[in-house]
Design a protein around this motif. Sequence first.
Motif, PDB file in Angstrom:
ATOM      1  N   PRO A 119     -10.886   6.939  -8.487  1.00  0.00           N
ATOM      2  CA  PRO A 119      -9.571   6.928  -7.829  1.00  0.00           C
ATOM      3  C   PRO A 119      -9.661   6.957  -6.309  1.00  0.00           C
ATOM      4  CG  PRO A 119      -9.549   8.420  -9.703  1.00  0.00           C
ATOM      5  CD  PRO A 119     -10.973   7.998  -9.514  1.00  0.00           C
ATOM      6  N   LYS A 120     -10.687   7.616  -5.760  1.00  0.00           N
ATOM      7  CA  LYS A 120     -10.824   7.661  -4.300  1.00  0.00           C
ATOM      8  C   LYS A 120     -11.210   6.283  -3.759  1.00  0.00           C
ATOM      9  CE  LYS A 120     -13.377   9.932  -0.573  1.00  0.00           C
ATOM     10  NZ  LYS A 120     -14.418  10.937  -0.232  1.00  0.00           N
ATOM     11  N   TRP A 121     -12.150   5.642  -4.407  1.00  0.00           N
ATOM     12  CA  TRP A 121     -12.608   4.343  -3.940  1.00  0.00           C
ATOM     13  C   TRP A 121     -11.609   3.229  -4.255  1.00  0.00           C
ATOM     14  CZ3 TRP A 121     -18.574   3.603  -4.955  1.00  0.00           C
ATOM     15  CH2 TRP A 121     -19.278   4.516  -4.149  1.00  0.00           C
ATOM     16  N   SER A 122     -10.825   3.412  -5.311  1.00  0.00           N
ATOM     17  CA  SER A 122      -9.866   2.371  -5.708  1.00  0.00           C
ATOM     18  C   SER A 122      -8.491   2.608  -5.099  1.00  0.00           C
ATOM     19  CB  SER A 122      -9.753   2.316  -7.232  1.00  0.00           C
ATOM     20  OG  SER A 122      -9.136   3.498  -7.732  1.00  0.00           O
ATOM     21  N   TYR A 123      -8.347   3.668  -4.303  1.00  0.00           N
ATOM     22  CA  TYR A 123      -7.068   4.008  -3.680  1.00  0.00           C
ATOM     23  C   TYR A 123      -5.979   4.261  -4.728  1.00  0.00           C
ATOM     24  CZ  TYR A 123      -9.382   2.482   0.578  1.00  0.00           C
ATOM     25  OH  TYR A 123     -10.280   2.357   1.615  1.00  0.00           O
ATOM     26  N   GLY A 124      -6.366   5.101  -5.737  1.00  0.00           N
ATOM     27  CA  GLY A 124      -5.341   5.623  -6.617  1.00  0.00           C
ATOM     28  C   GLY A 124      -5.231   5.026  -7.996  1.00  0.00           C
ATOM     29  N   ILE A 178      -4.966  -4.286 -12.136  1.00  0.00           N
ATOM     30  CA  ILE A 178      -3.659  -4.861 -11.814  1.00  0.00           C
ATOM     31  C   ILE A 178      -2.606  -4.373 -12.807  1.00  0.00           C
ATOM     32  CG2 ILE A 178      -2.366  -7.034 -11.875  1.00  0.00           C
ATOM     33  CD1 ILE A 178      -4.781  -8.316 -10.466  1.00  0.00           C
ATOM     34  N   ASP A 179      -2.942  -4.374 -14.097  1.00  0.00           N
ATOM     35  CA  ASP A 179      -1.969  -3.922 -15.103  1.00  0.00           C
ATOM     36  C   ASP A 179      -1.619  -2.450 -14.919  1.00  0.00           C
ATOM     37  OD1 ASP A 179      -1.438  -6.270 -16.638  1.00  0.00           O
ATOM     38  OD2 ASP A 179      -3.452  -6.129 -17.460  1.00  0.00           O
ATOM     39  N   LEU A 180      -2.609  -1.639 -14.568  1.00  0.00           N
ATOM     40  CA  LEU A 180      -2.340  -0.209 -14.383  1.00  0.00           C
ATOM     41  C   LEU A 180      -1.516   0.066 -13.128  1.00  0.00           C
ATOM     42  CD1 LEU A 180      -5.812   1.278 -15.375  1.00  0.00           C
ATOM     43  CD2 LEU A 180      -3.704   1.338 -16.722  1.00  0.00           C
ATOM     44  N   MET A 181      -1.609  -0.818 -12.126  1.00  0.00           N
ATOM     45  CA  MET A 181      -0.882  -0.610 -10.875  1.00  0.00           C
ATOM     46  C   MET A 181       0.519  -1.226 -10.905  1.00  0.00           C
ATOM     47  SD  MET A 181      -0.842   0.843  -7.955  1.00  0.00           S
ATOM     48  CE  MET A 181      -2.504   1.519  -8.109  1.00  0.00           C
ATOM     49  N   ARG A 186       0.823  -1.202   0.000  1.00  0.00           N
ATOM     50  CA  ARG A 186       0.000   0.000   0.000  1.00  0.00           C
ATOM     51  C   ARG A 186       0.862   1.259   0.000  1.00  0.00           C
ATOM     52  NH1 ARG A 186      -3.500  -3.751   2.610  1.00  0.00           N
ATOM     53  NH2 ARG A 186      -2.527  -3.541   4.656  1.00  0.00           N
ATOM     54  N   GLN A 187       1.963   1.227   0.758  1.00  0.00           N
ATOM     55  CA  GLN A 187       2.880   2.370   0.741  1.00  0.00           C
ATOM     56  C   GLN A 187       3.509   2.540  -0.633  1.00  0.00           C
ATOM     57  OE1 GLN A 187       5.636   1.589   3.918  1.00  0.00           O
ATOM     58  NE2 GLN A 187       4.089   1.875   5.521  1.00  0.00           N
ATOM     59  N   ARG A 188       3.865   1.420  -1.256  1.00  0.00           N
ATOM     60  CA  ARG A 188       4.488   1.482  -2.577  1.00  0.00           C
ATOM     61  C   ARG A 188       3.531   2.086  -3.604  1.00  0.00           C
ATOM     62  NH1 ARG A 188       8.855  -1.561  -4.555  1.00  0.00           N
ATOM     63  NH2 ARG A 188       9.466  -0.644  -6.562  1.00  0.00           N
ATOM     64  N   SER A 189       2.240   1.843  -3.432  1.00  0.00           N
ATOM     65  CA  SER A 189       1.255   2.364  -4.377  1.00  0.00           C
ATOM     66  C   SER A 189       0.907   3.822  -4.124  1.00  0.00           C
ATOM     67  CB  SER A 189      -0.020   1.523  -4.334  1.00  0.00           C
ATOM     68  OG  SER A 189      -0.698   1.680  -3.090  1.00  0.00           O
ATOM     69  N   GLY A 190       1.378   4.370  -3.000  1.00  0.00           N
ATOM     70  CA  GLY A 190       1.171   5.795  -2.753  1.00  0.00           C
ATOM     71  C   GLY A 190       0.276   6.141  -1.591  1.00  0.00           C
ATOM     72  N   GLU A 191      -0.166   5.141  -0.801  1.00  0.00           N
ATOM     73  CA  GLU A 191      -1.011   5.453   0.350  1.00  0.00           C
ATOM     74  C   GLU A 191      -0.144   5.960   1.498  1.00  0.00           C
ATOM     75  OE1 GLU A 191      -4.259   2.805   1.441  1.00  0.00           O
ATOM     76  OE2 GLU A 191      -3.894   1.667  -0.394  1.00  0.00           O
TER      77      GLU A 191
END
Length: 561
Positions: free
Chosen positions: A403-408, A492-495, A305-310
């Motif tokens: 983006p808010k509901w999907s966490y980015g 998944i591909d976009l993240m 989650r930190q890696r994804s920007g949270e």
Amino acid sequence: MNRRLLVVLLTAVLGLTAVAAVPGDSSERGPATGVTLDGNSLDWGTLVRLLHAGPVSVRLAPQARTEMSRTREGGLRTVAAGKRVYGWNQALGPLKDRPLTESEQREFQKHVLRSHAAGSGPMLSDKVARLALILRANAMARAHMGVRPELVDRMLAMVNADVIPRMPEVGSLGTGDLQPMAAAGLSMMGESNPVDYRGTQRDPDSALRAAGLSEHFTPQAGEALALISGGSVLLARYVDALDRAERVADSFDGAFALFLEATRAEQGAFDPRTHEERGFGAETESARVTRALTCSSEWMTERGRQRSGEAEPRVQDATSVRAEPQIIGGLRQRITEGRSLAGREANSSSSNPLLFKGAKGYDFVMGGNWDYSQLGHEIDALNEQIADLAVLSETLSGRLLDPKWSYGLPANLAGGKVGLNSGMVQAESMAASLIPEIQVRANPAGTLSRPVKGGQEDHNTMAMASARDLLANLDRTETVLGVQLMMGAQGIDLMRPKMGKLRLGSGSERVWRTVRTRIAPLTEDRYLSPDVRAASSLIHDDSIAGTVRSASAHGSNSCAA
């Protein structure tokens, strides 16, 4: 996993015998081994294999043949002694008090089938029609309907030769299979109602002749009513629906795993301690499958989650995520109970009248065993839970767009430049458009009884309407779930660029790869209808469900425990 291999493995594990199930088109079907009908031994595994098998070989057990002949003789003696019996020497419905002479009784059987074959609408699939005939033959093998073994022989000869009567879907009130089985009866006589013979619709006499069977068959006293007065068609449709519902539930597990990974969900909701505390086995199993699929995920961690920007720790996810084991567990429990009910009904005498050996010969008992109220209400309940799954699936798809509901995740799951590319927003809207249709068709038809036939049949289960609604909703749900599946894979591909070398769960990775065998990532806007169809087919043809079953069965013990 290849469907054929999966069935072989399940057969070995469960110790099931009789027929090999190979769903799919006719080119994928293999020959089936023999099934012997004795009225007592059709279990769930055999029912499903008979539903999906290619050629079958079904026969009447010798002991059942002997008992049927004995009961038939006893019934004829009772009638000859002066007993007035509904459908034998008395007319039907509001005409029940009209006697039939001995010379009229055989001709009456033909009239019953002709008058009751008044159906409409699309035809039942051949696999369901064939299973209905086998179920009716098995019920007759119990030797309480008073029919000749030759009637069962005729039905099974047609089944084995792949001469399948065409049965209209519309016309049954769920109080017996009067309309569709009357159509089948006409085909058995070689009269009027068309059949499907090796994939081609033909007149019954020409198909029977081509199959090497007698072109004509004459039912005798009491046999027309025994053929139509029961719920074998309804039960065959229920078996088909349960089988599809299980496939949908398994597929949902796969789509849900992709959603969890794409949104880097918190894993606490699937902690086995929570579910063991509830004491609901199907819920516990649902959570176990999710843990097995996401086993070893590095995305669903604080690091991921930190890696994804949270910036802040994830306290807990939305209800649609946290309560998934409870929701899907309820559906799975319904399916399990449905299997048991189907097995019981498959080995019962659902007709009127029934014959029993008494102290002074054989007694005809008039009753209501053709009533399928319980099965109708179970179908309604299953439809309700399929509708709930569809709503949950569409809700999760909607979360992936924001983006808010999907966490980015990028807005609308757009590939390329957002704004210039609109992404998957309209695919999700299409899924949303199906939800009110599903919800409307989930209203219980079993509460809508209508009296007919001059009040003689003043309560009707309407269970066939329930079955039509359920199967139509399974079609819609496969599309809704297909959209969720393709959107989860896109998320998944976009993240992935942000996640670097962090791994997906082992099962999630397998589900994602299965999706990508048919649907490419969306890198720029493109024509999406083919993608939606491909995603829906992944649900319908068992590709995702098979992957999920294999992955969850072989998931890490440390994760699934």
